[in-house]
Scaffold this active site. Structure first.
Site, mmCIF file in Angstrom:
data_model
loop_
_atom_site.group_PDB
_atom_site.id
_atom_site.type_symbol
_atom_site.label_atom_id
_atom_site.label_comp_id
_atom_site.label_asym_id
_atom_site.label_seq_id
_atom_site.Cartn_x
_atom_site.Cartn_y
_atom_site.Cartn_z
ATOM 1 C CB SER A 215 31.934 -27.144 -5.853
ATOM 2 O OG SER A 215 30.584 -27.398 -6.115
ATOM 3 C CG LEU A 216 31.192 -27.790 0.546
ATOM 4 C CD1 LEU A 216 30.385 -27.307 1.741
ATOM 5 C CD2 LEU A 216 32.521 -28.383 1.013
ATOM 6 C CD GLU B 219 23.075 -39.371 -15.139
ATOM 7 O OE1 GLU B 219 22.369 -40.078 -15.887
ATOM 8 O OE2 GLU B 219 22.740 -39.046 -13.966
ATOM 9 C CG PHE C 279 20.312 -38.192 -18.840
ATOM 10 C CD1 PHE C 279 19.149 -37.432 -18.802
ATOM 11 C CD2 PHE C 279 20.230 -39.473 -19.339
ATOM 12 C CE1 PHE C 279 17.937 -37.935 -19.241
ATOM 13 C CE2 PHE C 279 19.026 -39.998 -19.778
ATOM 14 C CZ PHE C 279 17.872 -39.227 -19.730
ATOM 15 C CG HIS D 180 20.000 -40.896 -27.421
ATOM 16 N ND1 HIS D 180 21.135 -41.665 -27.504
ATOM 17 C CD2 HIS D 180 18.953 -41.724 -27.636
ATOM 18 C CE1 HIS D 180 20.791 -42.931 -27.760
ATOM 19 N NE2 HIS D 180 19.474 -42.990 -27.858
ATOM 20 C CD GLN E 172 14.579 -39.768 -21.984
ATOM 21 O OE1 GLN E 172 15.508 -40.579 -21.978
ATOM 22 N NE2 GLN E 172 14.014 -39.325 -20.878
#
Length: 615
Positions: free
Chosen positions: A116-117, A356, A381, A405, A417
């Site tokens: 997976s580049l 992330e 996220f 969260h 969020q």
């Protein structure tokens, strides 16, 4: 090796790449042929590696980010004497260690699964960061990238992080062969286009002819002597180099070379050169595990504590007991509460900022070096980094992830969020563990337990405070559950976890006052799920009502169904979950609007009991 010998070794790598792909009837020999000179010089002159001891703490680390060029890697292993010619020709065959894209599950010399580049450089940054700030060792990290993957945003997350951290033990080699899968790359052979971008992130850059072994040798030496900056070697190459029928031609990506025998003859024939790779320096053991004397924080029943707070306190305590635990965060440590670890163990805390993908990649790289990482951000996220989590599983990596969260219960911040898909996302990862605690003591125990598990471990935490239900000495085995309400007269079973468990208990108490007895199961271990308890509940009560602060698909409801996948009769199952698109509201309003608060649970239970009576 002298100039002629290096050229000959590069030709051998090309020949063996062609042979391996021809034997398999598939593969990427042309992508391997472009980088053969780059690999030959690295292997013969600059890599310090003991193939008999792949875990040697002084070994340099090589990451093939362009994982489709695996024939080149395996040909290099043959030249180093790690595999023989017979094994080389098992490439891509059933049961072979030499898979289409390399994985450390099969081969001990592979640092991380690629293919997976855009992932090799980010993980290389994690390994290099471990070398600089944790291991305090002088091993170097070499990453070979393709030019096509330079379009991936994760590459530039990695580039910025490496420049910011002054990782002068990291060298990326960009094989600019001009051609991608379907045609020319964005920048073709414009080496300066790539160099400008790396320089913008404070990298030292060297532009070279990637088929000139002397220029390559000088560039590697320059990278090793550069202080305070990572180095990017931008190499102009030709895809399919060395064979006229393939050299710099479109339409040949991912295909064996036609007329392989003629190509091999054009490349000078089969060789069996052997390379004596430089030995790594002797170094001490890199880190201490600790004495194991863990003193987790304790809370009394009835206290109001957010599970995110308990996560941070427990992680800090674990860091005191174990010197191999590290913490990473995506610039929300004051919300995830990983800041508690940062204050107590700043030397083992890593701020990854709002990147992330790089955060998870760093965790994977550090885990490869023997560290036990805990990476934290909002549950929502982590979806950005799902491909890195998926590939970490392919690598067999052991990392701990915390998503805070979660759910609509965060309240007024709104849907951007809210982690509403995270349980499903993490449950689908091969070999993963998914945990969702409801109170502080349970959270602390599970944080500690995660350190001893294999594979991807995910802990879901909540923003708001909730009452402590369990005493500090209660145990919570992974794969277990807790039955909090039970009687011989139970009419149905409510299965919940985290926030909705408290709502389920309130609903059960209200129903009990009406003479409706219900069982309540705390499914804190969402994967693996407690099949025994759920099957018993189904037999006893005939109906399961699942309640979750998550989308209906892939969460607790589906986890409960897993308990009945062996041919056992499936009980009546009703699911309460978040089905609408939330807006901004208070936590209590959010739970009610989603139909997962105590009032909604009680109403659904009454209907189910009434229907059972009618039937």
């Amino acid at each position: 090796m002298n100039h002629a010998e290096l050229v000959d070794l590069a030709q051998q790598l090309r020949v063996d790449s062609v042979r391996a792909a021809a034997a398999a009837g598939s593969g990427h020999p042309t992508s391997s042929m472009s980088a053969a000179d780059l690999m030959a010089v690295l292997l013969a002159h600059h890599l310090r590696y003991d193939f008999d001891r792949p875990e040697h703490p002084g070994n340099d680390r090589f990451v093939l980010s362009k994982g489709h060029a695996s024939p080149l890697l395996y040909s290099a292993y043959k030249a180093a004497g790690a595999v023989d010619d017979g094994e080389l020709l098992t490439f891509r065959k059933l049961g072979s260690r030499l898979e289409g894209h390399p994985t450390p599950q099969r081969l001990p010399w592979v640092e991380t699964a690629t293919g997976s580049l855009g992932q090799g450089l980010p993980i290389g940054v994690g390994i290099a960061l471990a070398g600089k700030r944790l291991d305090h060792a002088d091993y170097r990290v070499w990453v070979l990238c393709g030019d096509s993957e330079m379009a991936e945003g994760s590459i530039w997350e990695a580039a910025e992080h490496a420049g910011y951290e002054h990782l002068d033990n990291l060298t990326v080699i960009v094989d600019v062969n001009r051609l991608g899968q379907r045609g020319p790359t964005r920048h073709g052979h414009d080496l300066d286009a790539y160099a400008r971008r790396f320089r913008a992130f404070d990298w030292h850059t060297v532009e070279i002819d990637g088929h000139d072994v002397e220029a390559i040798d000088r560039a590697y030496g320059e990278a090793a002597s550069t202080k305070g900056q990572p180095t990017a070697i931008i190499a102009r190459t030709l895809k399919g180099k060395g064979v006229k029928a393939t050299e710099d031609r479109e339409g040949l990506h991912g295909k064996p070379v036609k007329d392989a025998d003629e190509a091999i003859e054009e490349l000078g024939g089969v060789r069996d050169l052997r390379v004596r790779v430089h030995e790594p320096p002797s170094v001490r053991s890199l880190h201490a595990v600790g004495d194991g004397s863990l003193e987790l924080p304790r809370w009394e029943r009835g206290e109001q504590v957010a599970t995110r707070d308990a996560y941070g306190r427990a992680l800090a305590a674990l860091g005191t007991a174990r010197g191999d635990v590290v913490a990473l965060d995506g610039e929300v440590g004051d919300s995830t509460r990983s800041e508690f670890f940062a204050k107590e163990h700043p030397e083992r805390y890593f701020e990854c900022y709002i990147a992330e993908q790089q955060m998870v990649a760093t965790a994977v790289g550090m885990a490869r070096r023997g560290w036990v990482p805990y990476a934290s951000t909002f549950a929502a996220f982590l979806t950005r980094a799902h491909d890195f989590v998926r590939m970490a599983s392919v690598s067999g990596s052991g990392i701990n992830l915390n998503g805070s969260h979660s759910g609509v219960s965060i309240g007024q911040d709104g849907p951007s969020q809210m982690g509403l898909e995270d349980l499903a996302m993490m449950r689908t990862v091969h070999g993963s563990t998914v945990l969702y605690p409801c109170d502080a003591n349970q959270t602390a125990k599970l944080v500690a337990a995660m350190a001893g598990l294999d594979g991807i471990r995910y802990l879901r935490t909540s923003r708001g405070e909730s009452p402590v239900l369990y005493g500090p000495d209660e145990d919570f085995p992974v794969g277990g559950s807790k039955v909090l309400r039970s009687s011989a007269e139970d009419r149905l079973t409510i299965v919940a976890a985290g926030v909705t468990l408290h709502e389920a208990l309130t609903a059960a108490d209200a129903l009990g006052e009406e003479g409706i007895a219900v069982r309540v199961v705390d499914l804190y271990s969402v994967k693996p799920v407690d099949r025994v308890t759920l099957r018993k509940a189904a037999e006893d009560t005939g109906c399961l009502l699942t309640v979750e602060d998550h989308r209906e698909e892939g969460g607790i409801g589906d986890a409960v169904l897993d308990a009945f996948l062996d041919g056992r009769p499936v009980p009546r199952l009703v699911r309460l979950a978040v089905r609408s698109m939330p807006g901004s509201a208070t936590p209590a309003e959010q739970l009610h609007a989603a139909g997962i608060d105590a009032e909604s649970i009680a109403a659904s239970a009454r209907l189910l009991v009434e229907e059972a009576v009618v039937r």
